[in-house]
Write a protein that holds these residues in place. Structure first.
Motif, PDB file in Angstrom:
ATOM      1  N   ALA A  74       0.824  -1.213   0.000  1.00 46.28           N
ATOM      2  CA  ALA A  74       0.000   0.000   0.000  1.00 46.28           C
ATOM      3  C   ALA A  74       0.860   1.267   0.000  1.00 46.28           C
ATOM      4  CB  ALA A  74      -0.949  -0.004   1.192  1.00 46.28           C
ATOM      5  N   ASP A  75       1.999   1.222   0.694  1.00 46.53           N
ATOM      6  CA  ASP A  75       2.864   2.408   0.737  1.00 46.53           C
ATOM      7  C   ASP A  75       3.826   2.467  -0.462  1.00 46.53           C
ATOM      8  OD1 ASP A  75       4.836   0.519   1.299  1.00 46.53           O
ATOM      9  OD2 ASP A  75       5.164   1.219   3.355  1.00 46.53           O
ATOM     10  N   ARG A  76       3.789   1.456  -1.304  1.00 46.21           N
ATOM     11  CA  ARG A  76       4.567   1.349  -2.549  1.00 46.21           C
ATOM     12  C   ARG A  76       6.080   1.212  -2.328  1.00 46.21           C
ATOM     13  NH1 ARG A  76       2.160   1.772  -7.063  1.00 46.21           N
ATOM     14  NH2 ARG A  76       3.763   2.895  -8.156  1.00 46.21           N
ATOM     15  N   TRP A  77       6.525   0.955  -1.088  1.00 45.44           N
ATOM     16  CA  TRP A  77       7.951   0.771  -0.822  1.00 45.44           C
ATOM     17  C   TRP A  77       8.391  -0.667  -1.058  1.00 45.44           C
ATOM     18  CZ3 TRP A  77      11.170   4.585  -0.854  1.00 45.44           C
ATOM     19  CH2 TRP A  77      10.718   5.857  -0.522  1.00 45.44           C
ATOM     20  N   ALA A  78       7.458  -1.595  -0.975  1.00 45.52           N
ATOM     21  CA  ALA A  78       7.777  -3.001  -1.220  1.00 45.52           C
ATOM     22  C   ALA A  78       7.029  -3.446  -2.474  1.00 45.52           C
ATOM     23  CB  ALA A  78       7.357  -3.852  -0.032  1.00 45.52           C
ATOM     24  N   TYR A  79       7.666  -4.316  -3.246  1.00 40.32           N
ATOM     25  CA  TYR A  79       6.997  -4.862  -4.424  1.00 40.32           C
ATOM     26  C   TYR A  79       7.559  -6.233  -4.745  1.00 40.32           C
ATOM     27  CZ  TYR A  79      11.077  -3.877  -7.357  1.00 40.32           C
ATOM     28  OH  TYR A  79      12.339  -3.873  -7.894  1.00 40.32           O
ATOM     29  N   THR A  80       6.765  -6.984  -5.482  1.00 40.86           N
ATOM     30  CA  THR A  80       7.189  -8.298  -5.967  1.00 40.86           C
ATOM     31  C   THR A  80       6.816  -8.411  -7.429  1.00 40.86           C
ATOM     32  OG1 THR A  80       6.847  -9.347  -3.816  1.00 40.86           O
ATOM     33  CG2 THR A  80       6.868 -10.805  -5.735  1.00 40.86           C
ATOM     34  N   VAL A  81       7.726  -8.973  -8.196  1.00 38.91           N
ATOM     35  CA  VAL A  81       7.436  -9.376  -9.568  1.00 38.91           C
ATOM     36  C   VAL A  81       7.601 -10.885  -9.613  1.00 38.91           C
ATOM     37  CG1 VAL A  81       8.063  -9.222 -12.002  1.00 38.91           C
ATOM     38  CG2 VAL A  81       8.235  -7.187 -10.532  1.00 38.91           C
ATOM     39  N   ALA A  82       6.535 -11.565  -9.991  1.00 36.94           N
ATOM     40  CA  ALA A  82       6.554 -13.027 -10.156  1.00 36.94           C
ATOM     41  C   ALA A  82       6.577 -13.316 -11.645  1.00 36.94           C
ATOM     42  CB  ALA A  82       5.321 -13.643  -9.511  1.00 36.94           C
ATOM     43  N   GLU A  83       7.513 -14.145 -12.054  1.00 36.00           N
ATOM     44  CA  GLU A  83       7.619 -14.523 -13.463  1.00 36.00           C
ATOM     45  C   GLU A  83       7.294 -15.997 -13.617  1.00 36.00           C
ATOM     46  OE1 GLU A  83      11.154 -11.577 -14.996  1.00 36.00           O
ATOM     47  OE2 GLU A  83      11.726 -13.549 -14.255  1.00 36.00           O
ATOM     48  N   GLY A  84       6.703 -16.333 -14.748  1.00 33.46           N
ATOM     49  CA  GLY A  84       6.400 -17.733 -14.997  1.00 33.46           C
ATOM     50  C   GLY A  84       5.775 -17.951 -16.349  1.00 33.46           C
ATOM     51  N   THR A  85       5.314 -19.166 -16.526  1.00 39.25           N
ATOM     52  CA  THR A  85       4.650 -19.575 -17.758  1.00 39.25           C
ATOM     53  C   THR A  85       3.180 -19.793 -17.442  1.00 39.25           C
ATOM     54  OG1 THR A  85       6.681 -20.637 -18.511  1.00 39.25           O
ATOM     55  CG2 THR A  85       4.636 -21.276 -19.610  1.00 39.25           C
ATOM     56  N   ALA A  86       2.330 -19.150 -18.208  1.00 39.93           N
ATOM     57  CA  ALA A  86       0.898 -19.227 -17.978  1.00 39.93           C
ATOM     58  C   ALA A  86       0.287 -20.425 -18.698  1.00 39.93           C
ATOM     59  CB  ALA A  86       0.217 -17.953 -18.455  1.00 39.93           C
ATOM     60  N   GLU A  87      -0.697 -20.989 -18.039  1.00 35.32           N
ATOM     61  CA  GLU A  87      -1.532 -22.038 -18.627  1.00 35.32           C
ATOM     62  C   GLU A  87      -2.952 -21.486 -18.621  1.00 35.32           C
ATOM     63  OE1 GLU A  87      -3.444 -26.139 -16.968  1.00 35.32           O
ATOM     64  OE2 GLU A  87      -1.328 -25.803 -16.565  1.00 35.32           O
ATOM     65  N   LEU A  88      -3.683 -21.699 -19.713  1.00 35.15           N
ATOM     66  CA  LEU A  88      -5.055 -21.222 -19.816  1.00 35.15           C
ATOM     67  C   LEU A  88      -6.018 -22.386 -19.705  1.00 35.15           C
ATOM     68  CD1 LEU A  88      -4.660 -18.751 -22.831  1.00 35.15           C
ATOM     69  CD2 LEU A  88      -4.571 -18.228 -20.389  1.00 35.15           C
ATOM     70  N   SER A  89      -7.047 -22.215 -18.889  1.00 32.88           N
ATOM     71  CA  SER A  89      -8.098 -23.227 -18.822  1.00 32.88           C
ATOM     72  C   SER A  89      -8.912 -23.153 -20.111  1.00 32.88           C
ATOM     73  CB  SER A  89      -9.008 -22.960 -17.619  1.00 32.88           C
ATOM     74  OG  SER A  89      -9.852 -21.841 -17.870  1.00 32.88           O
ATOM     75  N   PRO A  90      -9.751 -24.145 -20.365  1.00 34.66           N
ATOM     76  CA  PRO A  90     -10.702 -23.995 -21.472  1.00 34.66           C
ATOM     77  C   PRO A  90     -11.650 -22.832 -21.165  1.00 34.66           C
ATOM     78  CG  PRO A  90     -10.580 -26.285 -20.752  1.00 34.66           C
ATOM     79  CD  PRO A  90      -9.826 -25.468 -19.740  1.00 34.66           C
ATOM     80  N   VAL A  91     -12.249 -22.285 -22.197  1.00 36.53           N
ATOM     81  CA  VAL A  91     -13.261 -21.238 -22.029  1.00 36.53           C
ATOM     82  C   VAL A  91     -14.509 -21.880 -21.427  1.00 36.53           C
ATOM     83  CG1 VAL A  91     -14.733 -19.593 -23.270  1.00 36.53           C
ATOM     84  CG2 VAL A  91     -12.343 -19.918 -23.974  1.00 36.53           C
ATOM     85  N   ALA A  92     -15.142 -21.188 -20.488  1.00 42.00           N
ATOM     86  CA  ALA A  92     -16.377 -21.685 -19.871  1.00 42.00           C
ATOM     87  C   ALA A  92     -17.432 -21.887 -20.962  1.00 42.00           C
ATOM     88  CB  ALA A  92     -16.888 -20.701 -18.829  1.00 42.00           C
ATOM     89  N   ALA A  93     -17.946 -23.111 -21.055  1.00 41.99           N
ATOM     90  CA  ALA A  93     -18.913 -23.437 -22.106  1.00 41.99           C
ATOM     91  C   ALA A  93     -20.252 -23.897 -21.555  1.00 41.99           C
ATOM     92  CB  ALA A  93     -18.332 -24.521 -23.019  1.00 41.99           C
ATOM     93  N   ASP A  94     -20.269 -24.289 -20.279  1.00 45.93           N
ATOM     94  CA  ASP A  94     -21.482 -24.794 -19.645  1.00 45.93           C
ATOM     95  C   ASP A  94     -21.441 -24.360 -18.179  1.00 45.93           C
ATOM     96  OD1 ASP A  94     -22.719 -27.140 -17.858  1.00 45.93           O
ATOM     97  OD2 ASP A  94     -23.748 -27.110 -19.804  1.00 45.93           O
ATOM     98  N   PRO A  95     -22.560 -23.928 -17.615  1.00 40.81           N
ATOM     99  CA  PRO A  95     -22.556 -23.461 -16.223  1.00 40.81           C
ATOM    100  C   PRO A  95     -22.044 -24.488 -15.212  1.00 40.81           C
ATOM    101  CG  PRO A  95     -24.611 -22.846 -17.291  1.00 40.81           C
ATOM    102  CD  PRO A  95     -23.876 -23.747 -18.249  1.00 40.81           C
ATOM    103  N   GLN A  96     -22.006 -25.756 -15.587  1.00 42.56           N
ATOM    104  CA  GLN A  96     -21.561 -26.798 -14.655  1.00 42.56           C
ATOM    105  C   GLN A  96     -20.173 -27.359 -15.010  1.00 42.56           C
ATOM    106  OE1 GLN A  96     -23.495 -27.212 -11.985  1.00 42.56           O
ATOM    107  NE2 GLN A  96     -24.909 -25.764 -12.920  1.00 42.56           N
TER     108      GLN A  96
END
Length: 145
Positions: A74-96
């Protein structure tokens, strides 16, 4: 601080809140930044983010799954950058479907209970939502003192 202690302190900042900046790579290599909400699972070292199928960040991650995630205190004195490889879920196609179930878990982790889960499920399909799972491979930044 030792390396492990520093890493733990940096990841604690990711756990402390639910807002940050997702950085993906545009086709020309320049960064594309989006303010998003997240939930962090420290046991799996995965940051989860709800996105829609038609956004630039989603297209960027399909083309190049490398991503960074920036959070700050909140005071902007501390920060983190997390690096990685993203995985995407399937697009929501059915409410269940499994994607909607994961989106519900993500919502609960960030905001708690929704007043109408049936409405939420329908909205996830209508909005063509999916989950970005960013597995944290490396962190750097300035931890809280």
């Amino acid at each position: 601080m030792t390396h492990d202690t520093t890493q733990d302190a940096l990841l604690a900042l990711v756990s402390a809140g639910h807002g940050g900046v997702l950085v993906t790579l545009k086709q020309d290599g320049r960064p594309q930044l989006s303010n998003v909400s997240h939930a962090y699972d420290p046991d799996e070292r995965i940051i989860r983010i709800s996105v829609t199928d038609d956004r630039a960040k989603t297209r960027n991650l399909r083309r190049d799954p490398r991503a960074s995630y920036h959070v700050t205190s909140a005071d902007r004195w501390a920060y983190t950058v997390a690096e990685g490889t993203a995985e995407l879920s399937p697009v929501a196609a059915d409410p269940q479907d499994d994607t909607v179930e994961e989106l519900i878990r993500l919502y609960r982790d960030v905001l708690g209970e929704h007043p109408d889960w049936d409405e939420y499920r329908a909205a996830m399909v209508r909005d063509r939502r999916l989950v970005v799972r960013l597995r944290v491979d490396r962190v750097y930044g300035v931890p809280r003192r």
